[in-house]
Design a protein around this motif. Sequence first.
Motif, PDB file in Angstrom:
ATOM      1  N   LEU A 158      10.887  -3.970  26.218  1.00  0.00           N
ATOM      2  CA  LEU A 158      12.129  -3.890  25.434  1.00  0.00           C
ATOM      3  C   LEU A 158      11.955  -3.131  24.121  1.00  0.00           C
ATOM      4  O   LEU A 158      12.859  -2.444  23.670  1.00  0.00           O
ATOM      5  N   ASN A 159      10.830  -3.299  23.470  1.00  0.00           N
ATOM      6  CA  ASN A 159      10.654  -2.574  22.201  1.00  0.00           C
ATOM      7  C   ASN A 159       9.681  -1.402  22.332  1.00  0.00           C
ATOM      8  O   ASN A 159       9.056  -0.998  21.364  1.00  0.00           O
ATOM      9  N   ASP A 160       9.549  -0.892  23.534  1.00  0.00           N
ATOM     10  CA  ASP A 160       8.596   0.221  23.689  1.00  0.00           C
ATOM     11  C   ASP A 160       9.009   1.171  24.829  1.00  0.00           C
ATOM     12  O   ASP A 160       8.506   1.060  25.942  1.00  0.00           O
ATOM     13  N   HIS A 161       9.919   2.080  24.524  1.00  0.00           N
ATOM     14  CA  HIS A 161      10.300   3.140  25.453  1.00  0.00           C
ATOM     15  C   HIS A 161      10.751   2.630  26.827  1.00  0.00           C
ATOM     16  O   HIS A 161      10.295   3.112  27.863  1.00  0.00           O
ATOM     17  N   LEU A 162      11.666   1.682  26.796  1.00  0.00           N
ATOM     18  CA  LEU A 162      12.159   1.082  28.045  1.00  0.00           C
ATOM     19  C   LEU A 162      12.840   2.114  28.942  1.00  0.00           C
ATOM     20  O   LEU A 162      12.622   2.152  30.158  1.00  0.00           O
ATOM     21  N   LYS A 163      13.662   2.982  28.316  1.00  0.00           N
ATOM     22  CA  LYS A 163      14.424   3.938  29.133  1.00  0.00           C
ATOM     23  C   LYS A 163      13.500   4.970  29.786  1.00  0.00           C
ATOM     24  O   LYS A 163      13.703   5.348  30.938  1.00  0.00           O
TER      25      LYS A 163
END
Lengths: 227, 57
Positions: A158-163
């Motif tokens: 969630l807080n690390d390049h999820l997309k």
Amino acid sequence: MSIKEFTKELNGNRVEGELIKTILYSLVTSFLILGILYYFNFRNVADFMSKYGFFLFFAVLSYALIVPTIRQIRAYQNMACMSGMMVGMTIGMISGFLAGYFLGATNGMFIGGVFGMFVGIVLGVWTGSCCGVMGSMEGIMAGLMGGWMGAMTSVMLLNDHLKLATGLIFIVSALILVSLNYMIYIETKETERQRREDHFMTILISFILTTLTIWLIVYGPRSALFG
Amino acid sequence: MKIKKNTLFGVIALLIVFGIGFFVFAEGKGEINGKVISGSGNVQIVKLHVEGGQYIF
């Protein structure tokens, strides 16, 4: 060479020649449902497209790759034990992982894991049963692991390049599913097709998976992270 | 020139994917998580701590 034969068969008369058409049918079904629901209802949901659009888009693409494989397996019905186990494991794991991943990214780990496990086990057992109880068992195991693993991965990202990770995971999953299509072709190229069917199942599976995913993403329970 | 049927299906599928993908990517540029306090691009920072076995934001 077999890859050349497989590519050629994508335009042939066997079930492999229907795979691309099945992808198109699944895409059209899923995007139609998404479009209708968006136009009549979700347009009024705040930030619908920015929050959920990305994951729904990839969910629809993933289902469009899973459904043709199911059609290919149903066409041959019976397979050798090893191939059936591979089928149950791959379908169970990839479908569970992807469904869990997309729902985990929008709703949290619990509902993502439960949904991923449910999709993975149902599809894994169904397709794995082409070789009997061993394939079905592989499907259950792979669905359990894949579903929870997918939801866990998206929550951890969630807080690390999820997309970006979503795109990468989708590409690798697509490669695995295409490899499975190829494997089934290799295993069954000497055998006759057992079942001929229209595209009702394609549309039905796409409809059920897409509707369930949309409904859970928008109205399903959420973890504290998504408040 | 004769176009093979499945080539046509493939092209239509790609057009649908790119068309809808363009719409989704153009519309969806918001944050993924509603509880973001800062961050840019793909990285988001959410402030939280654990109290009694529960996450507190």
